[in-house]
Design an enzyme around this catalytic site. Structure first.
Site, PDB file in Angstrom:
ATOM      1  N   HIS A 210       2.747  -1.985  -3.094  1.00  0.00           N
ATOM      2  CA  HIS A 210       2.170   0.451  -3.434  1.00  0.00           C
ATOM      3  C   HIS A 210       3.077   0.849  -3.851  1.00  0.00           C
ATOM      4  O   HIS A 210       3.224   1.600  -4.784  1.00  0.00           O
ATOM      5  CB  HIS A 210       1.602   0.855  -2.048  1.00  0.00           C
ATOM      6  CG  HIS A 210       0.347   0.767  -1.433  1.00  0.00           C
ATOM      7  ND1 HIS A 210      -0.118   1.307  -1.914  1.00  0.00           N
ATOM      8  CD2 HIS A 210      -0.266   0.221  -0.239  1.00  0.00           C
ATOM      9  CE1 HIS A 210      -1.501   0.920  -1.578  1.00  0.00           C
ATOM     10  NE2 HIS A 210      -0.828   0.449  -0.561  1.00  0.00           N
TER      11      HIS A 210
ATOM     12  N   HIS B  11       2.217  -6.400   0.720  1.00  0.00           N
ATOM     13  CA  HIS B  11       1.032  -5.993   0.164  1.00  0.00           C
ATOM     14  C   HIS B  11       1.555  -3.402   0.293  1.00  0.00           C
ATOM     15  O   HIS B  11       1.981  -3.296  -0.834  1.00  0.00           O
ATOM     16  CB  HIS B  11      -0.224  -5.365   1.727  1.00  0.00           C
ATOM     17  CG  HIS B  11      -1.045  -4.378   1.608  1.00  0.00           C
ATOM     18  ND1 HIS B  11      -2.461  -4.598   1.440  1.00  0.00           N
ATOM     19  CD2 HIS B  11      -0.933  -2.978   1.362  1.00  0.00           C
ATOM     20  CE1 HIS B  11      -3.220  -3.525   1.452  1.00  0.00           C
ATOM     21  NE2 HIS B  11      -2.355  -2.562   1.484  1.00  0.00           N
ATOM     22  N   GLU B  12       2.662  -3.526   1.026  1.00  0.00           N
ATOM     23  CA  GLU B  12       3.541  -1.916   1.235  1.00  0.00           C
ATOM     24  C   GLU B  12       4.159  -2.488  -0.541  1.00  0.00           C
ATOM     25  O   GLU B  12       4.458  -0.957  -0.495  1.00  0.00           O
ATOM     26  CB  GLU B  12       3.756  -2.055   1.880  1.00  0.00           C
ATOM     27  CG  GLU B  12       3.046  -1.885   3.374  1.00  0.00           C
ATOM     28  CD  GLU B  12       1.648  -1.383   3.660  1.00  0.00           C
ATOM     29  OE1 GLU B  12       2.175  -0.019   2.853  1.00  0.00           O
ATOM     30  OE2 GLU B  12       0.900  -1.339   3.977  1.00  0.00           O
TER      31      GLU B  12
ATOM     32  N   CYS C  34      -6.859  -1.529   3.321  1.00  0.00           N
ATOM     33  CA  CYS C  34      -6.321  -1.015   3.365  1.00  0.00           C
ATOM     34  C   CYS C  34      -6.332   0.937   3.986  1.00  0.00           C
ATOM     35  O   CYS C  34      -7.389   1.091   3.279  1.00  0.00           O
ATOM     36  CB  CYS C  34      -5.775  -0.998   1.282  1.00  0.00           C
ATOM     37  SG  CYS C  34      -4.245  -0.047   0.957  1.00  0.00           S
TER      38      CYS C  34
END
Length: 174
Positions: free
Chosen positions: A147, A143-144, A101
């Site tokens: 966030h 993953h994004e 990341c």
């Protein structure tokens, strides 16, 4: 040319806050942010980037898989901006894969993710999409998307022994 944005680093409170929906997709601020995210992602050799990573509290992420120094075996994909995305369905199958990341520099972790997902989002022109992603592209999205929920990949690691430095990852895994 758009500026390269600063990447928020682990410990910055913005990375732990849920992102807010985008009300006006056509707003110049949002369109400029998309352009700047794309430039920043390219310059930082990433395959995905979320608005909170550049200290912007919006539900906006970029998926842009391509082989690069950080992910030499990544598949090619046209960079795509996903606004107000939602994960609407997923496979039962979960696979573990190595992730890094830009907000957690120097580390990689073995992270379990769904192999296949179905997502809904609006593109930068305001068009609605429902799309399926699999394998590495699904991993980037998840993953994004984390966030946008105030999570980082370290929150998903099942065992601290599943961490290594980028240098060791590139030596051992690639």
């Amino acid at each position: 040319m758009s500026p390269i944005l600063n990447i928020a680093q682990l410990g910055d409170p913005i990375l732990r806050q849920p992102a807010q929906p985008i009300e006006d997709i056509h707003d110049l601020t949002i369109q400029t942010l998309i352009d700047n995210l794309l430039i920043t992602l390219t310059q930082k050799h990433g395959v995905g980037l979320a608005a909170p990573q550049v200290s912007q509290p919006y539900q906006l992420l970029i998926v842009a898989s391509h082989p690069n120094a950080r992910y030499p075996q990544a598949p090619e994909m046209e960079p795509t901006a996903l606004l107000n995305p939602h994960l609407v369905a997923h496979s039962d199958e979960v696979v573990s894969g190595w992730e890094g990341c830009l907000s957690v520099p120097g580390l990689r972790g073995l992270v379990p993710r769904y192999r296949a997902i179905e997502v809904e989002y609006t593109d930068r022109q305001g068009h609605f999409h429902r799309q399926q992603f699999t394998e590495f592209i699904a991993r980037i999205f998840q993953h994004e998307y984390d966030h946008l929920e105030g999570l980082v990949f370290l929150d998903r690691i099942e065992n601290n022994r599943h961490l290594m430095t980028d240098q060791e990852y590139l030596k051992q895994i690639v």
